[in-house]
Enzyme design. Structure first.
Site, PDB file in Angstrom:
ATOM      1  N   TYR A  18       0.794  -1.226   0.000  1.00 44.01           N
ATOM      2  CA  TYR A  18       0.000   0.000   0.000  1.00 44.01           C
ATOM      3  C   TYR A  18       0.828   1.279   0.000  1.00 44.01           C
ATOM      4  O   TYR A  18       0.271   2.366  -0.093  1.00 44.01           O
ATOM      5  CB  TYR A  18      -0.950  -0.001   1.204  1.00 44.01           C
ATOM      6  CG  TYR A  18      -1.891  -1.175   1.189  1.00 44.01           C
ATOM      7  CD1 TYR A  18      -2.892  -1.269   0.236  1.00 44.01           C
ATOM      8  CD2 TYR A  18      -1.764  -2.207   2.111  1.00 44.01           C
ATOM      9  CE1 TYR A  18      -3.752  -2.358   0.203  1.00 44.01           C
ATOM     10  CE2 TYR A  18      -2.621  -3.297   2.093  1.00 44.01           C
ATOM     11  CZ  TYR A  18      -3.610  -3.364   1.136  1.00 44.01           C
ATOM     12  OH  TYR A  18      -4.457  -4.440   1.102  1.00 44.01           O
ATOM     13  N   HIS A  21      -8.040   2.290  -6.074  1.00 42.71           N
ATOM     14  CA  HIS A  21      -7.342   1.349  -5.189  1.00 42.71           C
ATOM     15  C   HIS A  21      -5.855   1.646  -5.263  1.00 42.71           C
ATOM     16  O   HIS A  21      -5.320   1.882  -6.356  1.00 42.71           O
ATOM     17  CB  HIS A  21      -7.587  -0.106  -5.614  1.00 42.71           C
ATOM     18  CG  HIS A  21      -9.005  -0.520  -5.453  1.00 42.71           C
ATOM     19  ND1 HIS A  21      -9.525  -0.908  -4.237  1.00 42.71           N
ATOM     20  CD2 HIS A  21     -10.023  -0.583  -6.344  1.00 42.71           C
ATOM     21  CE1 HIS A  21     -10.801  -1.199  -4.396  1.00 42.71           C
ATOM     22  NE2 HIS A  21     -11.128  -1.001  -5.663  1.00 42.71           N
TER      23      HIS A  21
END
EC number: 4.2.1.10
Length: 157
Positions: free
Chosen positions: A24, A101
């Protein structure tokens, strides 16, 4: 006319910067919010940045965006793969949505490859890390400009 974008963030995104930075990235949610505010200013957009670990909050915020004729930039996180409620909220609110995302969900575990949310969005941006949020804002700014030039509202997918 300045358009408002609700930037909605789903579960566990409050842990960005600490949670699996190899997937991430190292940017925190506060970092992403600051970047979005800077970008929104340049694009003449207002943003309302929110995060919740609770599906019902996201549903309520989508409905609120529809009532306010705002756009939505959403990172539904894990709810992408499970939430018919978020799908239905977007469809019923008739709100223009871009899904974002941080990671490329199609290059990860098989259960992450399908998003219930994608089918009711204008588009999906994934795999570009925090930059994906800025790409989403640019897309929504372009839609706003097109609507303004055409004198109409382009809603939904």
């Amino acid at each position: 006319m300045t358009k408002t974008v609700f930037v909605l963030n789903g579960p566990n995104l409050n842990l960005l910067g600490k949670r699996e930075p190899g997937i991430y990235g190292v940017a925190t949610l506060d970092d992403i919010e600051a970047s979005c505010k800077r970008e929104a200013g340049q694009l003449e957009l207002q943003i309302d940045f929110r995060q919740s670990n609770h599906e019902g909050d996201l549903v309520s915020w989508i409905q609120e965006a529809g009532e306010k004729n705002a756009y939505v930039l959403i990172n539904p996180a894990a709810y992408s793969h499970t939430s018919v409620a978020i799908h239905d909220a977007i469809r019923s609110a008739r709100v223009t949505v871009v899904e974002v995302h941080l990671s490329n969900i199609h290059a990860r575990e098989a259960f992450r490859h399908h998003s219930h949310v994608s089918a009711v969005t204008k588009g999906v941006i994934c795999g570009f890390g925090a930059e994906g949020y800025l790409l989403g804002l640019r897309a929504l700014a372009a839609i706003a400009k097109e609507e303004e030039n055409n004198g109409q509202s382009i809603k939904g997918a």
